[in-house]
Motif scaffolding. Sequence first.
Motif, PDB file in Angstrom:
ATOM      1  N   TRP A 176     -19.431 -35.063  -1.981  1.00  0.00           N
ATOM      2  CA  TRP A 176     -19.783 -34.344  -0.927  1.00  0.00           C
ATOM      3  C   TRP A 176     -17.979 -34.121  -0.349  1.00  0.00           C
ATOM      4  O   TRP A 176     -18.069 -34.039   0.721  1.00  0.00           O
ATOM      5  N   HIS A 177     -16.817 -34.177  -1.109  1.00  0.00           N
ATOM      6  CA  HIS A 177     -15.530 -33.876  -0.827  1.00  0.00           C
ATOM      7  C   HIS A 177     -15.339 -32.444  -1.608  1.00  0.00           C
ATOM      8  O   HIS A 177     -15.500 -32.221  -2.585  1.00  0.00           O
ATOM      9  N   TRP A 178     -14.765 -31.731  -0.344  1.00  0.00           N
ATOM     10  CA  TRP A 178     -14.792 -30.518  -1.198  1.00  0.00           C
ATOM     11  C   TRP A 178     -13.133 -30.020  -0.511  1.00  0.00           C
ATOM     12  O   TRP A 178     -12.764 -30.035   0.523  1.00  0.00           O
ATOM     13  N   VAL A 224     -12.617 -31.489   3.124  1.00  0.00           N
ATOM     14  CA  VAL A 224     -13.461 -32.399   4.545  1.00  0.00           C
ATOM     15  C   VAL A 224     -14.912 -32.272   3.462  1.00  0.00           C
ATOM     16  O   VAL A 224     -15.297 -32.435   2.303  1.00  0.00           O
ATOM     17  N   ASP A 225     -15.185 -33.615   4.299  1.00  0.00           N
ATOM     18  CA  ASP A 225     -16.463 -34.553   3.823  1.00  0.00           C
ATOM     19  C   ASP A 225     -17.580 -34.223   5.005  1.00  0.00           C
ATOM     20  O   ASP A 225     -17.995 -33.621   4.991  1.00  0.00           O
ATOM     21  N   ILE A 226     -18.830 -33.891   3.439  1.00  0.00           N
ATOM     22  CA  ILE A 226     -19.972 -32.558   3.680  1.00  0.00           C
ATOM     23  C   ILE A 226     -21.500 -33.535   3.515  1.00  0.00           C
ATOM     24  O   ILE A 226     -21.008 -34.625   2.511  1.00  0.00           O
ATOM     25  N   GLU A 253      -5.749 -36.165   0.046  1.00  0.00           N
ATOM     26  CA  GLU A 253      -6.199 -34.227   0.129  1.00  0.00           C
ATOM     27  C   GLU A 253      -6.389 -34.382   1.479  1.00  0.00           C
ATOM     28  O   GLU A 253      -6.182 -33.358   2.313  1.00  0.00           O
ATOM     29  N   HIS A 254      -7.208 -35.827   2.729  1.00  0.00           N
ATOM     30  CA  HIS A 254      -7.500 -34.936   4.066  1.00  0.00           C
ATOM     31  C   HIS A 254      -6.170 -35.180   4.557  1.00  0.00           C
ATOM     32  O   HIS A 254      -6.779 -34.575   6.030  1.00  0.00           O
ATOM     33  N   HIS A 255      -5.253 -35.929   4.280  1.00  0.00           N
ATOM     34  CA  HIS A 255      -4.280 -35.461   5.272  1.00  0.00           C
ATOM     35  C   HIS A 255      -3.434 -33.693   4.866  1.00  0.00           C
ATOM     36  O   HIS A 255      -3.200 -33.481   6.255  1.00  0.00           O
ATOM     37  N   PHE A 297      -9.602 -33.409   8.923  1.00  0.00           N
ATOM     38  CA  PHE A 297      -8.262 -33.655   8.599  1.00  0.00           C
ATOM     39  C   PHE A 297      -8.308 -35.252   9.295  1.00  0.00           C
ATOM     40  O   PHE A 297      -8.684 -35.951  10.084  1.00  0.00           O
ATOM     41  N   ARG A 298      -6.792 -35.960   8.130  1.00  0.00           N
ATOM     42  CA  ARG A 298      -6.836 -37.268   8.271  1.00  0.00           C
ATOM     43  C   ARG A 298      -5.476 -37.771   8.472  1.00  0.00           C
ATOM     44  O   ARG A 298      -4.810 -37.228   7.582  1.00  0.00           O
ATOM     45  N   SER A 299      -5.099 -38.438   9.733  1.00  0.00           N
ATOM     46  CA  SER A 299      -3.429 -38.772   9.762  1.00  0.00           C
ATOM     47  C   SER A 299      -3.304 -40.359   7.602  1.00  0.00           C
ATOM     48  O   SER A 299      -4.182 -40.701   7.739  1.00  0.00           O
TER      49      SER A 299
HETATM   50 ZN   LIG Z   1     -13.047 -37.009   1.490  1.00  0.00          ZN
END
Ligand SMILES: [Zn+2]
Length: 266
Positions: free
Chosen positions: A241-243, A190-192, A183-185, A148-150
């Motif tokens: 990396w971004h799922w 999640v980046d893995i 999408e992180h909002h 999660f990112r604001s």
């Molecule tokens: Zn990402």
Amino acid sequence: MSNAGQPGKPHNSAHGSGEDIPAALRDTPDAAPQRGLRVIFLIAAGILGFVLIAGLSGFIFSLTASRQAKEGETKSQVNPDQTPVENTDNTTQALLGHLPYPEAPESDLVPIPGHPRLRLRRAAAEKFHLMVQDARRSGVNIVPISAFRSEQEQKQLFFGVGAQRNQTPAQRAALSAPPGYSEHHTGYAVDIGDGNTPATNLSENFEKTKAFAWMSQNAAKYGFELSFPRDNQQGVSYEPWHWRFVGDRDSLETFYKARNIKPKQQ
Ligand SMILES: [Zn+2]
């Protein structure tokens, strides 16, 4: 029409005897009022027809207008020729290729087990943890890098880092979403990385890792999918990396409702 006339009274008509004429007409008192009633009937029918046509065209117009007003609507719309056309403009709300997303409610954000600073929506966190555990049993080391990112954090990532690197917004947007458009909002993305090859973190080379291979084979079982595959229709650069989690109704609606998918022809 009136039923008050005298039943059975004959009158002049092409039908001959009154007995051949339907009861409803036969009940009419005499020929003159009948003509009058016909005229009234014709006028009434004319007015009714006009009202119907006017009402119907008004309805069609309002239908068309409201459809055009809806942003991101991917259904077909009516053009001036009345020919249905496919509305493929599902990027109306996009900014530099990225779509707007609301921030996850604070109450539904929980830490990924073992990573107190990385938070996801509860359903996504549970499935993610289960997925990582199952991968580990197969000898694959999946580690979360960012969740999660604001909007505030995204602002620093987009404008702050962009300024440090002397990138224009368009250049920056190829690598990072503008604030409000990540999408992180949502708390579902999640980046893995692969814990055994950290050098591949956040790089295209991540696609050569065991973690990526395992995810490609198994992630859908846990409700996860790759957001930006190669040549994605959204036009965002490839991010192996971004799922994102799409394993419940809210997450599915977040990413798919009324946009981001092409309407299906029947
Ligand atoms: Zn990402």
